[in-house]
Design an enzyme around this catalytic site. Sequence first.
Site, mmCIF file in Angstrom:
data_model
loop_
_atom_site.group_PDB
_atom_site.id
_atom_site.type_symbol
_atom_site.label_atom_id
_atom_site.label_comp_id
_atom_site.label_asym_id
_atom_site.label_seq_id
_atom_site.Cartn_x
_atom_site.Cartn_y
_atom_site.Cartn_z
ATOM 1 C CB SER A 170 -0.931 0.002 1.211
ATOM 2 O OG SER A 170 -1.739 -1.150 1.237
ATOM 3 C CG HIS A 236 -2.292 3.855 3.203
ATOM 4 N ND1 HIS A 236 -3.605 3.458 3.350
ATOM 5 C CD2 HIS A 236 -1.546 2.721 3.292
ATOM 6 C CE1 HIS A 236 -3.655 2.158 3.516
ATOM 7 N NE2 HIS A 236 -2.421 1.686 3.501
#
Length: 273
Positions: A170, A236
């Site tokens: 991610s 993220h």
Amino acid sequence: MVIPVHDVNPARRTPWVTYALLAANFTVFVFLTPGVAGSLTGEGGLAQLCGLQAFLERYAVVPQELIHHRMPRLVPTGDTGVGPQGPGCVVGPPGYEKVPELSVLTSMFLHGGWLHLLGNLLFLWIFGNNIEDRMGHVRFLLFYVVCGYAAAYVFALANSGSGAPLIGASGAIAGVLGAYLVLYPKARVWVLVPFLIFLPLRLPAWTVLGSWFVLQAVYSSGGGVSQAGTVAYLAHVAGFVAGMLIAWPLRPGTAPPPEPRGVRYGRHARPGR
């Protein structure tokens, strides 16, 4: 949360690195991660859980190991046993040497479940080809790895006392999204919007990716991890910002994406319709 399905932004060259990353993530999850077969058949048990814990302990990023550069004295061995509180996973001295800095790289190919894996692969499939096309194969691979490392280190610094494994692509893929927002903010992206049913809409990339980033930033304000303790939102955010910063110097030489006319649900409509 909208679900992207396609972008109207053709690439000039075959994105071989993107394809290789998609294949590598899928292969590691299906064929190398313990317990995946059991999760498909519903036959997962204690032995598979212990095996998975040992696998992640060895190959995933552990913040306190990365920041303090030391291994714990006891780790899951992958075996099962019976203790005072009943059956459980056996722990013991690690029988291997782990390089915490290298675990950042290996962790990029580990995922916690099918939803985690397929969600990451979807975003990489849609947005990775254009960034690879703009940067070139080798530079894109280096960019992907650098964003993954930036995401892991920022998260580890903010959670330096944590012994929980950090896994997933991610952070690196968030870097791809950040670069896409900088280079192709006006590219059109087909998305599915959940509203009673899934409604297909074509939105500009800055709306899709900007809203995604804002959502991650809001969630990360709760300490970097969701309430369930399973999603590293701060990673993220860090990967996204790293991708934006690296891609920023490439903006002046980036050709704008095409603006097709008469597009209806992904197809060219006939004149007069």
